[in-house]
Design a protein around this motif. Structure first.
Motif, mmCIF file in Angstrom:
data_model
loop_
_atom_site.group_PDB
_atom_site.id
_atom_site.type_symbol
_atom_site.label_atom_id
_atom_site.label_comp_id
_atom_site.label_asym_id
_atom_site.label_seq_id
_atom_site.Cartn_x
_atom_site.Cartn_y
_atom_site.Cartn_z
ATOM 1 N N LEU A 1 3.197 -12.951 -5.036
ATOM 2 C CA LEU A 1 3.754 -12.274 -3.875
ATOM 3 C C LEU A 1 5.245 -12.560 -3.856
ATOM 4 O O LEU A 1 5.670 -13.706 -3.731
ATOM 5 N N VAL A 2 6.062 -11.515 -4.004
ATOM 6 C CA VAL A 2 7.517 -11.677 -4.001
ATOM 7 C C VAL A 2 7.990 -11.913 -2.572
ATOM 8 O O VAL A 2 8.703 -12.871 -2.288
ATOM 9 N N ASP A 3 7.582 -11.036 -1.641
ATOM 10 C CA ASP A 3 7.933 -11.206 -0.236
ATOM 11 C C ASP A 3 7.061 -10.292 0.608
ATOM 12 O O ASP A 3 6.425 -9.359 0.105
ATOM 13 N N SER A 4 7.057 -10.557 1.903
ATOM 14 C CA SER A 4 6.384 -9.681 2.863
ATOM 15 C C SER A 4 7.221 -9.643 4.122
ATOM 16 O O SER A 4 8.003 -10.559 4.404
ATOM 17 N N ILE A 5 7.050 -8.545 4.881
ATOM 18 C CA ILE A 5 7.803 -8.393 6.123
ATOM 19 C C ILE A 5 6.956 -7.587 7.100
ATOM 20 O O ILE A 5 6.305 -6.608 6.716
ATOM 21 N N LYS A 6 6.946 -8.019 8.349
ATOM 22 C CA LYS A 6 6.237 -7.272 9.386
ATOM 23 C C LYS A 6 6.990 -5.979 9.664
ATOM 24 O O LYS A 6 8.205 -5.996 9.868
ATOM 25 N N VAL A 7 6.268 -4.864 9.651
ATOM 26 C CA VAL A 7 6.880 -3.551 9.856
ATOM 27 C C VAL A 7 6.847 -3.183 11.341
ATOM 28 O O VAL A 7 7.880 -2.921 11.940
ATOM 29 N N VAL A 8 5.670 -3.166 11.936
ATOM 30 C CA VAL A 8 5.487 -2.839 13.355
ATOM 31 C C VAL A 8 4.195 -3.483 13.846
ATOM 32 O O VAL A 8 3.388 -3.971 13.054
ATOM 33 N N SER A 9 4.002 -3.430 15.154
ATOM 34 C CA SER A 9 2.739 -3.862 15.758
ATOM 35 C C SER A 9 2.142 -2.702 16.542
ATOM 36 O O SER A 9 2.864 -1.988 17.245
ATOM 37 N N ASN A 10 0.845 -2.535 16.395
ATOM 38 C CA ASN A 10 0.069 -1.565 17.176
ATOM 39 C C ASN A 10 0.579 -0.132 17.106
ATOM 40 O O ASN A 10 0.515 0.607 18.089
ATOM 41 N N ILE A 11 1.104 0.265 15.956
ATOM 42 C CA ILE A 11 1.496 1.652 15.708
ATOM 43 C C ILE A 11 0.837 2.084 14.400
ATOM 44 O O ILE A 11 0.841 1.325 13.430
ATOM 45 N N ASP A 12 0.257 3.277 14.379
ATOM 46 C CA ASP A 12 -0.373 3.776 13.161
ATOM 47 C C ASP A 12 0.669 4.032 12.088
ATOM 48 O O ASP A 12 1.655 4.734 12.315
ATOM 49 N N MET A 13 0.449 3.463 10.925
ATOM 50 C CA MET A 13 1.310 3.697 9.772
ATOM 51 C C MET A 13 0.487 4.429 8.726
ATOM 52 O O MET A 13 -0.736 4.281 8.654
ATOM 53 N N TYR A 14 1.172 5.233 7.866
ATOM 54 C CA TYR A 14 0.462 6.073 6.916
ATOM 55 C C TYR A 14 0.771 5.761 5.461
ATOM 56 O O TYR A 14 -0.109 5.883 4.614
ATOM 57 N N GLU A 15 2.008 5.368 5.165
ATOM 58 C CA GLU A 15 2.365 5.262 3.755
ATOM 59 C C GLU A 15 3.565 4.349 3.546
ATOM 60 O O GLU A 15 4.477 4.296 4.365
ATOM 61 N N ALA A 16 3.549 3.642 2.419
ATOM 62 C CA ALA A 16 4.713 2.924 1.906
ATOM 63 C C ALA A 16 4.978 3.496 0.521
ATOM 64 O O ALA A 16 4.042 3.751 -0.245
ATOM 65 N N ALA A 17 6.258 3.712 0.206
ATOM 66 C CA ALA A 17 6.581 4.331 -1.085
ATOM 67 C C ALA A 17 7.868 3.753 -1.663
ATOM 68 O O ALA A 17 8.814 3.452 -0.929
#
Length: 106
Positions: free
Chosen positions: A48-64
């Motif tokens: 695992l190089v790194d991780s980051i929290k994107v949002v809370s309690n919001i529907d997400m669809y894709e990372a690219a």
């Protein structure tokens, strides 16, 4: 081949993508709610190089990945658009737009 990442904790994966032109080297994945997190993984080394929290309690669809620059990643969701850059093995938010409101971060 199975991989176990001890630093990764999620119940659901929303999106997975291998880096273009480096298919067996890098991978990003976006976990599900409640704490949607982007993971940047060096697949060939099971690291695992790194991780980051994107949002809370919001529907997400894709990372690219950006097809021309694998250090640039976009995450798309319900009225959410966020851009990250991997610099010095750290994911950094560089642009965020939520509910149509844009905020330049860097």
């Amino acid at each position: 081949k199975n991989y176990i990442f001890n630093d990764v904790n999620f119940k659901e994966i929303i999106s997975v993508e291998f880096a273009p032109n480096n298919e067996n080297k890098f991978l990003i994945c976006l976990s599900g709610q409640p704490d949607v997190t982007l993971y940047y993984i060096q697949w060939d080394k099971s690291k695992l190089v790194d991780s980051i929290k994107v949002v809370s309690n919001i529907d997400m669809y894709e990372a690219a990945f950006n097809p021309n620059d694998i250090s640039f990643i976009t995450c798309l969701g319900n009225k959410v658009f966020r851009c990250y850059r991997l610099q010095d093995n750290k994911l950094k938010l560089v642009h965020s737009q939520i509910n149509g409101i844009s905020s330049e971060v860097s």
